[in-house]
Scaffold this active site. Structure first.
Site, mmCIF file in Angstrom:
data_model
loop_
_atom_site.group_PDB
_atom_site.id
_atom_site.type_symbol
_atom_site.label_atom_id
_atom_site.label_comp_id
_atom_site.label_asym_id
_atom_site.label_seq_id
_atom_site.Cartn_x
_atom_site.Cartn_y
_atom_site.Cartn_z
ATOM 1 N N CYS A 198 2.112 -3.346 53.124
ATOM 2 C CA CYS A 198 2.846 -4.623 54.146
ATOM 3 C C CYS A 198 2.903 -4.618 55.183
ATOM 4 O O CYS A 198 2.615 -5.589 55.758
ATOM 5 C CB CYS A 198 3.823 -4.519 52.860
ATOM 6 S SG CYS A 198 3.970 -3.947 51.522
ATOM 7 N N ARG A 227 2.461 8.376 48.678
ATOM 8 C CA ARG A 227 3.342 8.781 48.430
ATOM 9 C C ARG A 227 3.929 9.680 47.392
ATOM 10 O O ARG A 227 2.716 10.509 46.884
ATOM 11 C CB ARG A 227 3.765 7.234 46.714
ATOM 12 C CG ARG A 227 3.584 6.057 48.204
ATOM 13 C CD ARG A 227 4.149 5.361 46.701
ATOM 14 N NE ARG A 227 3.085 3.752 46.981
ATOM 15 C CZ ARG A 227 3.464 2.808 45.879
ATOM 16 N NH1 ARG A 227 3.788 2.823 45.309
ATOM 17 N NH2 ARG A 227 3.244 1.423 47.073
ATOM 18 N N GLN A 245 -4.916 1.085 47.007
ATOM 19 C CA GLN A 245 -4.640 -0.014 46.472
ATOM 20 C C GLN A 245 -5.368 -1.679 46.588
ATOM 21 O O GLN A 245 -5.642 -1.115 47.917
ATOM 22 C CB GLN A 245 -3.043 -0.831 47.295
ATOM 23 C CG GLN A 245 -1.647 0.350 46.822
ATOM 24 C CD GLN A 245 -0.523 -0.186 47.191
ATOM 25 O OE1 GLN A 245 0.078 -0.528 47.956
ATOM 26 N NE2 GLN A 245 0.623 -0.281 46.100
ATOM 27 N N ASP A 247 -4.584 -4.229 47.562
ATOM 28 C CA ASP A 247 -4.140 -4.937 47.803
ATOM 29 C C ASP A 247 -3.877 -6.360 48.861
ATOM 30 O O ASP A 247 -4.834 -5.976 49.352
ATOM 31 C CB ASP A 247 -2.995 -3.764 49.046
ATOM 32 C CG ASP A 247 -1.079 -3.896 49.172
ATOM 33 O OD1 ASP A 247 -0.949 -5.178 48.495
ATOM 34 O OD2 ASP A 247 -1.078 -3.435 50.154
ATOM 35 N N HIS A 249 -1.524 -9.528 50.758
ATOM 36 C CA HIS A 249 -0.363 -10.130 50.877
ATOM 37 C C HIS A 249 -0.451 -11.536 51.210
ATOM 38 O O HIS A 249 -1.252 -11.804 52.544
ATOM 39 C CB HIS A 249 0.470 -9.593 51.920
ATOM 40 C CG HIS A 249 0.429 -8.358 51.540
ATOM 41 N ND1 HIS A 249 0.166 -7.527 52.200
ATOM 42 C CD2 HIS A 249 2.517 -7.929 50.952
ATOM 43 C CE1 HIS A 249 0.942 -6.033 51.519
ATOM 44 N NE2 HIS A 249 1.835 -6.464 50.862
ATOM 45 N N LYS A 329 8.928 -11.194 40.329
ATOM 46 C CA LYS A 329 7.857 -10.658 39.960
ATOM 47 C C LYS A 329 6.961 -11.271 38.428
ATOM 48 O O LYS A 329 7.600 -11.084 37.431
ATOM 49 C CB LYS A 329 7.501 -9.623 40.510
ATOM 50 C CG LYS A 329 8.148 -8.663 39.323
ATOM 51 C CD LYS A 329 7.675 -7.185 39.218
ATOM 52 C CE LYS A 329 8.757 -6.089 38.288
ATOM 53 N NZ LYS A 329 8.743 -4.712 38.529
ATOM 54 N N HIS A 375 3.842 -10.183 47.794
ATOM 55 C CA HIS A 375 2.707 -8.851 47.420
ATOM 56 C C HIS A 375 1.659 -9.442 46.410
ATOM 57 O O HIS A 375 2.689 -9.510 45.401
ATOM 58 C CB HIS A 375 3.086 -7.787 47.632
ATOM 59 C CG HIS A 375 4.566 -7.338 48.504
ATOM 60 N ND1 HIS A 375 4.958 -7.010 49.820
ATOM 61 C CD2 HIS A 375 5.359 -8.487 48.116
ATOM 62 C CE1 HIS A 375 5.527 -6.098 50.078
ATOM 63 N NE2 HIS A 375 5.846 -7.209 49.531
HETATM 64 ZN ZN LIG Z 1 3.147 -4.987 49.676
#
Ligand SMILES: [Zn+2]
Ligand SMILES: [Zn+2]
Length: 500
Positions: A198, A227, A245, A247, A249, A329, A375
């Protein structure tokens, strides 16, 4: 069942150090009790059944060493695992499910099919993809990129590490540090491996003045994050320490929120459908007690999530108060072939980061406004998603994902050059074809190809070489017999394919 005075009980257990340890930790105010069956007496609150005869069906599953109270410094004891059910039928069903799951175990299949490995030398929870696993992953990633460009996303790339100040602003160092790898010192500055993408995408947004006309801005990345997970919870591809990910945004205006959510849902179900999933559990998580941001924004965002689900006529559960502190979410779990549920998709509003990073855009009114930020990940983690795919299909990937789509098997050495021409013809149309020219018996080659779960086997011998054909077999034992190579090619072309 019997209750005891503390001293009496300790005397009763005076040759059992573990029980004595437990007794000493039970508060003075609690009742000390035992349960007895014949000459076996257990320190226990109960209840117990009177005898094992009262249990309709049970099975002892396994024996394993276990540290006393889970601490590595304490002695190793033996733990016996068992399970019990209300009927023999329920037990049998449970055992069948376990057997199914074991057959599909992605760690076993990952080895057997040459997809990936994890090495003590590299580090726990860090995956290396072998050639065949990398093939599947490449197909997935190409498909993913193609779909994202088609759906109005722009792709970005970002580094794997960033300075501590960035993670301070994002709040990760305050709220997420226990899941991050330790700092790396570079010229006296602390850098951290990214646990999320992010902040980097936010920096792309912030690198220029944004106007209401620039929105929505959809930034996507197959971003690899790291992580920290305790070594005890690491599991194949499902729980790892480094993963990618899928991912993205989305930065948008309030009036664009609902359409953006609809867009994410549509892309999600289109992609999950392509991968063969059609059974989902959807949940909407709303504002928890502790939250940041304006309640009116929360209500608006929650309402748009709900509205989007309603418009697409999707069934969903509401997890009241189950949202993250920074926004509501939608979570989507996929149910696999043997009825297990896997969390994959998340669509998550964020009222925190735009505030922390002071994101703005210039509105039609000439004033500066805060954009909405969402996200979202569709597959979740590529590693985990591949683990789910392996188990869902038991390694028999659909044709478009199979690392090797067909293998040509020459019966004898003299058929190798013809086999090679068949392979080249199919390859020239973009299919992934191998040739098994080893000096082995045909039946063995067929059996091994089936174990590799290759969709098509094409056996060629004297007859095929003379007639310009190939004898086609499927991995499920179907036998299509000898077919002209042009027809063989057509069979491959007719297979469902989601990439161009
Ligand atoms: Zn994010
Ligand atoms: Zn007990």
């Amino acid at each position: 069942y019997k209750e005891h005075k503390r001293d009496d009980l300790k005397e009763l257990c005076d040759d059992q150090p573990y029980k004595l340890e437990l007794i000493d930790e039970i508060p003075e105010s609690d009742i000390l009790s035992t349960y007895s069956h014949g000459n076996f007496t257990d320190l226990c609150q109960g209840p117990h059944v009177e005898s094992t005869g009262k249990i309709p069906s049970f099975k002892l599953m396994s024996v394993a060493g276990a540290y006393w109270r889970g601490k590595e410094t304490r002695p190793m004891l033996q733990r016996i695992y068992g399970t019990a059910f209300e009927s023999q039928k329920a037990l049998d069903e449970f055992l069948a499910r376990i057997e199914q799951a074991e057959k599909r175990d992605h760690r076993r299949l990952g080895r057997q099919l040459g997809l990936y490995s994890v090495h003590e030398e590299i580090g726990q929870g860090l995956v290396v993809w072998h050639t065949k696993g990398a093939r599947i992953r490449t197909v997935i990633e190409n498909y993913w990129r193609e779909q994202h460009y088609k759906h109005g996303y722009e792709l970005v790339y970002s580094p794997h590490i960033g300075r501590s100040g960035l993670w301070k602003t994002s709040g990760h160092l305050d709220f997420y540090q226990e899941s991050m790898f330790s700092a790396i010192d570079v010229d006296g500055q602390d850098y951290y491996m990214k646990p999320m993408n992010c902040p980097f995408h936010i920096m792309v947004y912030r690198s220029d003045l944004r106007s209401y006309r620039d929105l929505p801005m959809r930034l996507a990345e197959l971003g690899t994050v790291y992580r920290y997970e305790r070594s005890g919870v690491l599991h194949g591809l499902m729980r790892v320490r480094g993963f990618t990910q899928d991912d993205a945004h989305i930065f948008c205006r309030p009036d664009q929120v609902e359409e953006e959510i609809l867009g994410v849902l549509d892309l999600t179900f289109q992609m999950l459908d392509a991968f063969g999933f059609d059974d989902f559990n959807i949940s909407l998580s709303t504002r928890p007690e502790k939250y940041v941001g304006d309640p009116a924004d929360w209500d608006y965002a929650t309402q748009s999530l709900r509205q989007a689900l309603e418009i697409r006529e999707l069934n969903y559960d509401i997890d009241d108060g189950g949202g993250a502190f920074y926004g509501p979410k939608i979570d989507i779990k996929i149910n696999d072939a043997i009825g297990r549920s896997w969390q994959c998709t998340t669509v998550q509003f964020d009222f925190n980061l735009p505030e922390q990073f002071e994101l703005t855009y210039q509105g039609a009114d000439g004033m500066q406004h805060r954009p909405y930020m969402v996200h979202r990940a569709i597959l979740g983690s590529i590693e985990r998603f591949l683990g789910v795919l392996i188990e869902h299909y038991g390694g028999s990937f659909p044709f478009w994902l199979a690392p090797v789509q067909a293998v040509v098997i020459p019966i004898a050495d003299r058929h190798v050059s013809y086999a090679d021409s068949v392979k080249k013809q199919l390859q020239s149309h973009g299919f992934r074809v191998e040739i098994d020219s080893r000096n082995e018996r045909m039946n063995l080659k067929i059996r091994e190809a089936q174990l590799q779960k290759i969709p098509y086997m094409m056996v060629v011998g004297d007859r095929e070489a003379t007639q310009g054909t190939a004898s086609v077999r499927g991995r499920d034992d179907t036998n299509l017999g000898p077919l002209p190579t042009s027809e063989v090619l057509q069979i491959l072309i007719d297979e469902p394919n989601y990439t161009t």
